[in-house]
Design an enzyme around this catalytic site. Structure first.
Site, PDB file in Angstrom:
ATOM      1  N   ARG A  62     -29.239  63.808 -68.416  1.00  0.00           N
ATOM      2  CA  ARG A  62     -30.229  64.328 -67.474  1.00  0.00           C
ATOM      3  C   ARG A  62     -29.485  64.914 -66.276  1.00  0.00           C
ATOM      4  O   ARG A  62     -28.790  64.184 -65.553  1.00  0.00           O
ATOM      5  CB  ARG A  62     -31.172  63.207 -67.041  1.00  0.00           C
ATOM      6  N   LYS A 103     -25.654  61.386 -58.207  1.00  0.00           N
ATOM      7  CA  LYS A 103     -26.177  60.127 -57.675  1.00  0.00           C
ATOM      8  C   LYS A 103     -25.262  59.500 -56.633  1.00  0.00           C
ATOM      9  O   LYS A 103     -24.103  59.877 -56.462  1.00  0.00           O
ATOM     10  CB  LYS A 103     -26.453  59.154 -58.823  1.00  0.00           C
TER      11      LYS A 103
END
Length: 286
Positions: free
Chosen positions: A259, A225
């Protein structure tokens, strides 16, 4: 009881220890894989690989999280429903999750065999929890700072971002229970970068133990991210090492489900950390 110890049951399975959730994007514009698994066959092959590498949960998404071309309900259904059916037939034991905020999509994938609805956008459609309850499947309750789906925050601000996350996700989890979702089928997700800047995401990571202390199993979705990229000054293709570091910190502080894009690396890192933690507990017991 902390979230690291709380019962978590999906697809008739009791999930214990670090649980790896593999990202499978049926989108042409994913920020990370840039459409590599948009095609049906490519997505199914990616699922096969993820299961072989140790994924416990397959998380299928049909809409890019960030801004981009509009994807209506019909198109999202086209992208995800047939894949859920195929994965269920091909891997009967794996837990199938679908990343969606739409109740219509949730209904269709539940009927197709999904076990978990990953509501990344934090309950913008309150009917999604009702769908999970009606079908006896799980739900991820996330914090997106009140943003509309697929939008980015403008000067996001919180007096205490962790307190705001805890307040919101625990309320959503309790609401889901009140609607009939099983308590042991609910996860909470602080949703790093969703409605947050890099400082907020780092603060959440540092204080993740406070989320685990709520007693709800915590899902972290940090893989590659922007907050990792900004912290390290690295483009998306060079954030793997940073991702593993954040996963390790999150696991040590009690996160339960992870995840990720790189299943093999995450599985190895998390299993290694679990072994070190077990050894540490044995040493302390002496």
């Amino acid at each position: 009881m902390t979230g690291a110890d709380a019962p978590l049951r999906l697809h008739g399975r009791s999930l214990e220890g670090p649980t790896v959730m593999a990202v499978i994007n049926r989108t042409p514009d994913s920020f990370f894989d840039r459409g590599a698994t948009y095609g049906f066959d490519a997505a199914l092959t990616a699922v096969d690989t993820a299961v072989t590498e140790g994924a416990d949960i397959i998380d299928i998404g049909g809409v890019k999280a960030g801004p981009g071309a509009e994807v209506d309900v019909r198109e999202e259904l086209r992208r995800v429903v047939d894949l859920v059916v195929a994965v269920r037939e091909r891997h009967p034991e794996v837990v199938i999750s679908v990343d969606t905020w739409r109740a219509e999509v949730g209904e269709a994938v539940a009927e197709a065999g999904a076990d978990l609805l990953n509501d990344t956008w934090g309950g913008v459609d309150p009917r999604l929890a009702e769908v999970a309850a009606a079908h006896g499947i799980g739900l991820v309750c996330a914090h997106a700072g009140g943003l509309d789906p697929r939008t980015r925050p403008h000067r996001a601000g919180y007096e205490d971002v962790v307190a705001d996350v805890i307040r919101y996700v625990t309320a959503e989890a309790e609401r889901a229970v009140s609607l009939g979702v099983r308590r042991d089928a609910i996860l909470i997700d602080p949703a790093h970068d969703f409605g947050k800047n890099t400082w907020h995401s780092l603060e959440i990571t540092r204080r993740l133990g406070e989320l685990s202390a709520t007693g709800w199993p915590v899902l972290v979705a940090v893989s590659n991210k922007d907050f990792i990229g900004e912290t390290l000054g690295e483009p998306v293709e060079k954030r793997g090492v940073g991702t593993m570091a954040v996963l390790g910190v999150s696991a040590w502080l009690g996160a339960r489900v992870f995840r990720v894009h790189d299943v093999a690396a995450a599985r190895q890192a998390l299993d290694s950390l679990a072994g070190q933690r077990a050894a540490d507990s044995r040493c302390r017991a002496r």
